[in-house]
Write a protein that holds these residues in place. Structure first.
Motif, short mmCIF file in Angstrom:
data_model
loop_
_atom_site.label_atom_id
_atom_site.label_comp_id
_atom_site.label_asym_id
_atom_site.label_seq_id
_atom_site.Cartn_x
_atom_site.Cartn_y
_atom_site.Cartn_z
N ASP A 119 29.95 53.21 46.00
CA ASP A 119 29.12 52.35 45.15
C ASP A 119 29.95 51.27 44.47
N MET A 120 30.81 50.62 45.25
CA MET A 120 31.65 49.53 44.76
C MET A 120 31.27 48.23 45.45
N LYS A 121 31.44 47.14 44.74
CA LYS A 121 31.24 45.83 45.33
C LYS A 121 32.60 45.25 45.68
N LYS A 122 32.59 44.23 46.50
CA LYS A 122 33.86 43.59 46.90
C LYS A 122 34.61 43.05 45.69
N LYS A 123 33.88 42.50 44.72
CA LYS A 123 34.55 41.97 43.53
C LYS A 123 35.15 43.10 42.69
N ASP A 124 34.52 44.29 42.71
CA ASP A 124 35.09 45.45 42.01
C ASP A 124 36.41 45.86 42.66
N LEU A 125 36.43 45.85 43.99
CA LEU A 125 37.64 46.19 44.72
C LEU A 125 38.74 45.17 44.41
N ALA A 126 38.39 43.90 44.43
CA ALA A 126 39.38 42.86 44.15
C ALA A 126 40.01 43.05 42.77
N ALA A 127 39.19 43.36 41.78
CA ALA A 127 39.71 43.56 40.43
C ALA A 127 40.57 44.82 40.34
N ALA A 128 40.10 45.91 40.92
CA ALA A 128 40.82 47.18 40.82
C ALA A 128 42.14 47.15 41.59
N ALA A 129 42.16 46.48 42.75
CA ALA A 129 43.37 46.43 43.58
C ALA A 129 44.24 45.22 43.25
N ASN A 130 43.78 44.40 42.31
CA ASN A 130 44.51 43.21 41.90
C ASN A 130 44.78 42.28 43.09
N ILE A 131 43.73 42.01 43.85
CA ILE A 131 43.83 41.09 44.98
C ILE A 131 42.84 39.95 44.75
N SER A 132 43.11 38.83 45.37
CA SER A 132 42.26 37.65 45.16
C SER A 132 40.98 37.72 45.99
N THR A 133 40.00 36.93 45.59
CA THR A 133 38.77 36.86 46.36
C THR A 133 39.05 36.21 47.72
N TYR A 134 40.06 35.36 47.79
CA TYR A 134 40.48 34.77 49.07
C TYR A 134 40.91 35.87 50.04
N THR A 135 41.67 36.84 49.55
CA THR A 135 42.12 37.95 50.38
C THR A 135 40.94 38.81 50.82
N VAL A 136 40.00 39.05 49.93
CA VAL A 136 38.80 39.80 50.29
C VAL A 136 38.03 39.06 51.37
N ASN A 137 37.96 37.74 51.26
CA ASN A 137 37.28 36.94 52.29
C ASN A 137 38.00 37.03 53.63
N LYS A 138 39.34 37.05 53.61
CA LYS A 138 40.10 37.22 54.84
C LYS A 138 39.78 38.56 55.48
N LEU A 139 39.69 39.61 54.67
CA LEU A 139 39.31 40.92 55.18
C LEU A 139 37.92 40.88 55.78
N ASN A 140 37.02 40.20 55.12
CA ASN A 140 35.64 40.09 55.58
C ASN A 140 35.55 39.40 56.94
N ARG A 141 36.45 38.46 57.18
CA ARG A 141 36.48 37.74 58.46
C ARG A 141 37.32 38.46 59.52
#
Length: 72
Positions: free
Chosen positions: A16-38
């Motif tokens: 029950d986590m959102k991508k932005k929750d993961l980014a904050a908890a793992a201290n990674i940027s939204t750019y990195t989350v977008n790279k993962l998404n792609r």
């Protein structure tokens, strides 16, 4: 070989986590989350941070896809 992060997205749903929750908890940027998404390459330190936050291993968040499957 390509990489698929579908397991990561399923794990986030299960926890029950959102991508932005993961980014904050793992201290990674939204750019990195977008790279993962792609399905793009990311630093192994990033993957380690994600695994620490989620309490899992690489196998739980990603899988290798043979080249002929990743192109389609």
């Amino acid at each position: 070989m390509g990489v698929s992060y579908k397991r990561l997205w399923k794990l986030l749903i299960d926890k029950d986590m959102k991508k932005k929750d993961l980014a904050a908890a793992a201290n990674i940027s939204t750019y990195t989350v977008n790279k993962l998404n792609r399905g793009e390459n990311v630093n192994t330190d990033t993957l380690v941070s994600i695994c620490k936050v989620l309490g899992c291993t690489f196998d739980d968040i990603m899988e290798l896809i043979p080249e002929e499957q990743s192109e389609s």
